[in-house]
Design a protein around this motif. Structure first.
Motif, mmCIF file in Angstrom:
data_model
loop_
_atom_site.group_PDB
_atom_site.id
_atom_site.type_symbol
_atom_site.label_atom_id
_atom_site.label_comp_id
_atom_site.label_asym_id
_atom_site.label_seq_id
_atom_site.Cartn_x
_atom_site.Cartn_y
_atom_site.Cartn_z
ATOM 1 N N TRP A 1 40.935 49.840 51.456
ATOM 2 C CA TRP A 1 41.025 48.375 51.474
ATOM 3 C C TRP A 1 41.331 47.834 50.079
ATOM 4 O O TRP A 1 42.133 46.913 49.913
ATOM 5 C CB TRP A 1 39.715 47.789 51.998
ATOM 6 C CG TRP A 1 39.736 46.297 52.189
ATOM 7 C CD1 TRP A 1 40.829 45.502 52.414
ATOM 8 C CD2 TRP A 1 38.611 45.425 52.202
ATOM 9 N NE1 TRP A 1 40.452 44.189 52.569
ATOM 10 C CE2 TRP A 1 39.096 44.111 52.438
ATOM 11 C CE3 TRP A 1 37.244 45.621 52.046
ATOM 12 C CZ2 TRP A 1 38.252 43.005 52.516
ATOM 13 C CZ3 TRP A 1 36.395 44.524 52.133
ATOM 14 C CH2 TRP A 1 36.904 43.234 52.358
ATOM 15 N N THR A 2 40.695 48.389 49.059
ATOM 16 C CA THR A 2 40.879 47.887 47.693
ATOM 17 C C THR A 2 41.962 48.651 46.933
ATOM 18 O O THR A 2 42.061 48.538 45.707
ATOM 19 C CB THR A 2 39.553 47.964 46.917
ATOM 20 O OG1 THR A 2 39.039 49.301 46.947
ATOM 21 C CG2 THR A 2 38.521 47.033 47.520
ATOM 22 N N THR B 1 42.788 41.321 51.167
ATOM 23 C CA THR B 1 41.453 40.767 51.396
ATOM 24 C C THR B 1 41.400 39.989 52.695
ATOM 25 O O THR B 1 40.464 40.142 53.496
ATOM 26 C CB THR B 1 41.051 39.838 50.231
ATOM 27 O OG1 THR B 1 41.265 40.505 48.998
ATOM 28 C CG2 THR B 1 39.594 39.439 50.341
ATOM 29 N N GLY C 1 38.927 47.301 55.445
ATOM 30 C CA GLY C 1 37.863 46.311 55.392
ATOM 31 C C GLY C 1 37.117 46.189 56.700
ATOM 32 O O GLY C 1 35.928 45.871 56.720
ATOM 33 N N ILE D 1 33.685 41.572 46.403
ATOM 34 C CA ILE D 1 34.990 42.120 46.761
ATOM 35 C C ILE D 1 36.103 41.356 46.055
ATOM 36 O O ILE D 1 37.117 41.941 45.633
ATOM 37 C CB ILE D 1 35.199 42.121 48.292
ATOM 38 C CG1 ILE D 1 36.314 43.095 48.680
ATOM 39 C CG2 ILE D 1 35.466 40.731 48.838
ATOM 40 C CD1 ILE D 1 35.999 44.537 48.378
ATOM 41 N N GLY D 2 35.934 40.045 45.868
ATOM 42 C CA GLY D 2 36.954 39.271 45.169
ATOM 43 C C GLY D 2 37.086 39.687 43.713
ATOM 44 O O GLY D 2 38.191 39.888 43.202
ATOM 45 N N PHE E 1 38.746 43.195 43.395
ATOM 46 C CA PHE E 1 40.200 43.146 43.482
ATOM 47 C C PHE E 1 40.825 42.583 42.203
ATOM 48 O O PHE E 1 41.870 43.039 41.756
ATOM 49 C CB PHE E 1 40.627 42.273 44.670
ATOM 50 C CG PHE E 1 40.738 43.001 45.979
ATOM 51 C CD1 PHE E 1 41.862 43.736 46.287
ATOM 52 C CD2 PHE E 1 39.708 42.947 46.911
ATOM 53 C CE1 PHE E 1 41.976 44.404 47.499
ATOM 54 C CE2 PHE E 1 39.808 43.611 48.126
ATOM 55 C CZ PHE E 1 40.949 44.344 48.420
ATOM 56 N N ALA F 1 33.762 38.075 53.694
ATOM 57 C CA ALA F 1 34.912 38.722 53.057
ATOM 58 C C ALA F 1 36.002 37.719 52.706
ATOM 59 O O ALA F 1 36.755 37.922 51.750
ATOM 60 C CB ALA F 1 35.475 39.810 53.966
ATOM 61 N N GLY G 1 36.307 36.683 49.198
ATOM 62 C CA GLY G 1 37.145 37.457 48.293
ATOM 63 C C GLY G 1 38.553 36.903 48.219
ATOM 64 O O GLY G 1 39.163 36.851 47.144
ATOM 65 N N LEU G 2 39.081 36.473 49.375
ATOM 66 C CA LEU G 2 40.392 35.826 49.388
ATOM 67 C C LEU G 2 40.346 34.541 48.568
ATOM 68 O O LEU G 2 41.245 34.266 47.765
ATOM 69 C CB LEU G 2 40.797 35.515 50.828
ATOM 70 C CG LEU G 2 42.056 34.663 51.006
ATOM 71 C CD1 LEU G 2 43.282 35.375 50.465
ATOM 72 C CD2 LEU G 2 42.247 34.282 52.472
ATOM 73 N N ASN H 1 40.506 35.213 44.806
ATOM 74 C CA ASN H 1 41.832 35.582 44.324
ATOM 75 C C ASN H 1 42.802 34.414 44.349
ATOM 76 O O ASN H 1 43.655 34.283 43.458
ATOM 77 C CB ASN H 1 42.365 36.765 45.146
ATOM 78 C CG ASN H 1 41.711 38.071 44.770
ATOM 79 O OD1 ASN H 1 41.924 38.599 43.689
ATOM 80 N ND2 ASN H 1 40.885 38.598 45.665
#
Length: 453
Positions: free
Chosen positions: A48-49, A77, A138, A250-251, A254, A388, A391-392, A395
């Motif tokens: 995923w990453t 993400t 993910g 997670i953000g 990335f 999750a 995380g988007l 970014n």
């Protein structure tokens, strides 16, 4: 206890709250499934990453600016967050063991696709499509957490879910370390070496899951539970808080390397040598967050975590404005550690909240525990998916900050405001006026308060 069914090994009776059953056979079976669940989820997180590492290989010859790179990792993400919803319900439909095998094998698609296209001259739209494919990694988190949640009793969920998620999260720094090894030895022109190394690992995870994991027959599709979870305000409140913890983890995972390259002018090798530290520490400490929540209460640990995250963000803003890389690294790594703690404590809260609601509604004993498992299992995928998406958001905020100002400072100011809101919500809902239960006094073993979830 087991009966064969089409598609894999099935366990017909599963009652982890029964201490005799747990000691005689349940704990051994649950721990075995946990081990192989962690392995599969670990590889899933790495895939995923993957593009947080691939962008470090993409020099000027690729013709993609920092904003375009942030959008690439943001695409991965977003897809990873979206597929968490169907992955959650797939466990009940197909069985935890069966779905783990299938979801592991699915990781071959984005890895092979990246292996085919990772070179200068490939169109940006092709890179976007391949980055989107990695989102299936993910989804593994949601199915894995839903599956392991069903295996363990409430008193052990903080530890088990924290270990499962933490072991999976470590896939982030591992792929970054592997990328550092490739860049440091073969150079930034050989990303395919990293991709090729993951192909046998994916197959190994699928084979071990097939041989060593089990399906739980009592875990059935329950559309009523899904509808009830969707209507329950706590599902959405916990989704919001999980945006603050896991969305941050997670953000930042990335974006970390790309921020170092863009704002501090680090080379790919220099960035790769630093990016793994934060995700590694954040992953390792996640089970600690679960253990602390088991002992002191998830809401208390979550509130303390958000307060500390706000303080660490203030330090990062100061370092970003003064262009101080050492101070920036201290603050950013602290954010990873704190988000890892918060990941463990927030996920511990979920089953406790729904069991507390059952006790408040007059249920007791196994009925309350079963209600808690039913609703928490249905809500976990939704909470994981919304979380999750954080995380988007991170970014996209970074992308806008660098486009408009050339610096990440405005993004961190935004994050500081968000953590302040998370503090307020946690205190107002789960600490200021905790829901009192009406369970009988004799049933203390299964009488959690919302302050202890």
């Amino acid at each position: 206890m087991t009966a064969p069914r089409t598609g894999g090994r099935w366990i017909e009776r599963w009652d982890p709250e029964d201490e005799t059953f747990w000691k005689e056979s349940g704990e051994r079976i649950a721990r075995r499934n946990l081990v192989y669940s962690v392995l599969s989820e670990h590889i899933g997180f790495s895939i995923w990453t993957l593009w947080s590492v691939m962008v470090l290989f993409m020099g000027p010859e690729y013709g993609i600016d920092p904003a375009g790179k942030f959008f690439l990792i943001g695409t991965a993400t977003f897809v990873g967050a979206f597929v968490r919803i169907p992955y959650t319900f797939a466990v009940a439909r197909f069985g935890g063991r069966n779905w783990t095998v299938f979801s592991a094998l699915m990781l071959l698609a984005p890895t092979v696709a990246a292996l085919a296209v990772m070179e200068p001259g490939t169109s940006y739209s092709t890179f976007l499509l391949v980055a989107a494919l990695t989102g299936v990694g993910g989804g593994n988190f949601a199915s894995s957490m839903t599956n392991i949640n069903a295996f363990f009793p409430l008193r052990r969920k903080g530890w088990a879910l924290g270990l499962n998620a933490g072991g999976g999260n470590i896939g982030v720094p591992v792929v970054q370390l592997a990328g550092l090894l490739v860049i440091g030895t073969a150079g930034a022109g050989h990303p395919r070496l990293l991709l090729a190394a993951y192909l046998p690992l994916i197959v190994l995870a699928a084979v071990l899951a097939a041989l060593r994991m089990d399906n739980l027959a009592p875990v059935r599709n329950d559309t009523g539970a899904v509808k009830e979870a969707l209507r329950d305000r706590h599902t959405w409140i916990m989704s919001f808080l999980y945006v603050g913890t896991f969305g941050s983890f997670i953000g930042y995972s990335f974006a970390f390397g790309l921020v170092l390259q863009t704002q501090f002018g680090r080379t790919p090798l220099q960035a790769a040598s630093l990016t793994f530290v934060g995700p590694l520490l954040g992953s390792l400490i996640r089970p600690v967050g679960g253990l602390l929540a088991d002992r002191f209460g998830g809401a208390r640990i979550t509130l303390a975590t958000f307060v500390a995250m706000a303080a660490a963000t203030g330090l990062v803003i100061l370092a970003s404005a003064q262009k101080s890389l050492p101070v920036f690294l201290v603050g950013f790594v602290a954010l990873f550690v704190l988000s890892g703690l918060g990941n463990g404590s927030t996920y511990k809260m979920i089953p406790g909240i729904f069991q507390a609601k059952a006790l408040a509604g007059g249920m007791s004993g196994e009925a309350a525990a079963a209600y808690g498992r039913r609703l928490s299992g249905a809500s976990m995928g939704l909470i994981g998916a919304v979380g999750a998406l954080g995380g988007l958001g991170i970014n996209l905020v970074f992308r806008e900050a660098f486009l408009s100002t050339g610096s990440g400072t405005p993004a961190f100011v935004t994050f500081l405001g968000f953590y302040a809101v998370c503090c307020l919500v946690t205190w107002a809902v789960y600490l200021r006026r905790p829901m009192a239960t009406t369970a009988p006094a004799a049933d203390d073993s299964v009488k959690p308060q919302l302050t202890s979830v």
